[in-house]
Design an enzyme around this catalytic site. Structure first.
Site, PDB file in Angstrom:
ATOM      1  N   ASP A  71       0.844  -1.191   0.000  1.00 41.52           N
ATOM      2  CA  ASP A  71       0.000   0.000   0.000  1.00 41.52           C
ATOM      3  C   ASP A  71       0.883   1.245   0.000  1.00 41.52           C
ATOM      4  O   ASP A  71       1.631   1.493   0.953  1.00 41.52           O
ATOM      5  CB  ASP A  71      -0.901  -0.010   1.242  1.00 41.52           C
ATOM      6  CG  ASP A  71      -2.019   1.012   1.174  1.00 41.52           C
ATOM      7  OD1 ASP A  71      -2.124   1.725   0.157  1.00 41.52           O
ATOM      8  OD2 ASP A  71      -2.796   1.090   2.145  1.00 41.52           O
TER       9      ASP A  71
ATOM     10  N   ASP B 278      -3.299   2.412  -5.856  1.00 39.43           N
ATOM     11  CA  ASP B 278      -2.166   2.497  -4.937  1.00 39.43           C
ATOM     12  C   ASP B 278      -2.018   1.313  -3.990  1.00 39.43           C
ATOM     13  O   ASP B 278      -1.247   1.375  -3.039  1.00 39.43           O
ATOM     14  CB  ASP B 278      -2.234   3.792  -4.120  1.00 39.43           C
ATOM     15  CG  ASP B 278      -3.501   3.895  -3.277  1.00 39.43           C
ATOM     16  OD1 ASP B 278      -4.422   3.085  -3.485  1.00 39.43           O
ATOM     17  OD2 ASP B 278      -3.571   4.804  -2.430  1.00 39.43           O
ATOM     18  N   GLU B 279      -2.724   0.219  -4.240  1.00 46.20           N
ATOM     19  CA  GLU B 279      -2.556  -0.941  -3.363  1.00 46.20           C
ATOM     20  C   GLU B 279      -2.901  -2.233  -4.100  1.00 46.20           C
ATOM     21  O   GLU B 279      -3.700  -2.252  -5.034  1.00 46.20           O
ATOM     22  CB  GLU B 279      -3.401  -0.810  -2.095  1.00 46.20           C
ATOM     23  CG  GLU B 279      -4.878  -0.699  -2.332  1.00 46.20           C
ATOM     24  CD  GLU B 279      -5.676  -0.637  -1.034  1.00 46.20           C
ATOM     25  OE1 GLU B 279      -5.358  -1.391  -0.088  1.00 46.20           O
ATOM     26  OE2 GLU B 279      -6.630   0.160  -0.987  1.00 46.20           O
TER      27      GLU B 279
END
Length: 403
Positions: free
Chosen positions: A17, A107-108
């Protein structure tokens, strides 16, 4: 050690993350911002650096409240092209580590490294090298949780932030999980936390101690069983690769100033143009349109309409979206509007949908959509625009995540 059915005997799932993603990209690209509090977005905070979070700034906080908490913060306009480019670079690294990658948002992602010990080392060693490479190749900090399940890996990355690496070893799941506050459970929001607090429950361990039957009595059978299962670290889900997106969406913050109905409709026009183009690029068709609005009092509503046949037509999506906006306009007049978002859901692969009769309909609209898409790809997205959008500013366009 007793292993539950579906549970791994080794902590081999990673949850990676990126830390304060938008703000970290701004600090990477503007050295003067490093170590300083940074806000992305002015009307509404889309992201805050950890320096700003340290004094209580959160997203999506109104910009004036954030600046009151952190007067020294630097406010940056969002640059979504830069964020998407950074995301692609990070996911390229993920793909080099393992082919088993399940993206959750820009983003993860989850990564399964269970079969790599002989060629790449232990999961913790793999996670450490992953973090080093993303820092070196992409210039961004990332936190990685390592655990026997997806749920625990995600909790571990949240606890390990910022810029950390945290392992929950097999056999140590409950020792790690039970002391944590209930808000760490995936899916527990403010309302559920408040209800748990009213029942005298503040830690995950207290949920486990209360038992499944008591949780079902408090929250209903579905929610009660779910919360109890999480409190016992039960999560048999596998990392899924190649999963098609179930929806695409975009939203724009309008700020606190009063917007005219024409401005709000123009913002909707711009969002529809972008989403319909993304739909065609992905070779998908959408059957459901979802409109989301946030008002000046921070309350939100959604309005949904499904089509008889899936479509990738800009004009069809726009007609439905306009209808939803017209229905909500009395509320906007009364309460103001600070954010407008649109999602296209119930997506189908283009070739998997049966054609509707008659087959010899007018294809001019589809031809126009394709031609406009091509011009924007070649000359930039502003090369062709609607007359209603000329000279207007439409706030900050952001992906609606997770999809």
């Amino acid at each position: 050690m007793r292993v539950e059915p579906g549970q791994r005997a080794e902590a081999s799932i990673l949850h990676a993350d990126l830390d304060s993603f938008y703000a970290s990209v701004e600090q990477r690209d503007h050295p003067r911002l490093r170590g300083r509090p940074v806000l992305v977005g002015s009307g509404v905070v889309l992201a805050a650096s950890y320096e700003a979070k340290a004094v209580g700034v959160r997203s999506p906080m109104p910009g004036h409240e954030a600046r009151a908490l952190c007067p020294t913060a630097v406010t940056m306009p969002p640059r979504f092209d830069a964020y998407l480019a950074a995301s692609r670079a990070v996911f390229d690294v993920f793909g080099d580590v393992t082919p088993l990658v399940e993206g959750i948002s820009v983003d993860e992602a989850f990564l399964d490294v269970g079969g790599l010990r002989k060629i790449s080392g232990t999961p913790v060693e793999i996670a450490a090298r992953l973090r080093e490479r993303i820092r070196a190749d992409v210039g961004l900090p990332i936190t990685v949780g390592v655990a026997p399940s997806k749920f625990l890996a995600k909790v571990a990355s949240a606890v390990g932030k910022p810029d950390g690496l945290l392992e929950v070893p097999a056999g140590g799941e409950l020792d790690f999980l039970h002391p944590l506050p209930v808000r760490r459970l995936w899916g527990v929001g403010a309302k559920t936390e408040s209800r748990l607090r009213d029942a005298g429950i503040s830690t995950v361990g207290q949920i486990a101690h209360l038992g499944e039957n008591r949780m079902c009595a408090l929250f209903g059978r579905g929610a009660g069983r779910h919360l109890y299962a999480l409190s016992m670290a039960r999560d048999p889900r596998r990392v899924e690769t190649g999963k098609r997106r179930r929806s695409i969406g975009s939203q724009r913050a309008l700020g606190r100033r009063v917007k005219s109905e024409a401005d709000i409709e123009a913002t909707l026009l711009a969002i529809v143009d972008r989403l319909a183009a993304r739909l065609r690029t992905a070779d998908r068709l959408a059957q459901t349109v979802v409109l989301r609005l946030r008002f000046h009092d921070f309350a939100s509503i959604t309005r949904t309409r499904s089509l008889h046949d899936p479509t990738d037509s800009t004009e069809t999506v726009l007609a439905v979206a306009r209808g939803l906006l017209d229905e909500a306009m009395p509320l906007i007049r009364d309460r103001g509007c600070t954010l407008i978002g649109l999602s296209l859901t119930n997506l189908h692969d283009h070739g998997a949908v049966q054609l509707s009769l008659p087959f010899d309909g007018d294809d001019h609209a589809a031809d126009l959509d394709v031609a406009v898409d091509g011009l924007r790809v070649k000359f930039g997205r502003d090369a062709v625009t609607r007359g209603a959008l000329v000279g207007r500013h439409h706030g900050h366009d952001a992906p609606m995540l997770p999809d």
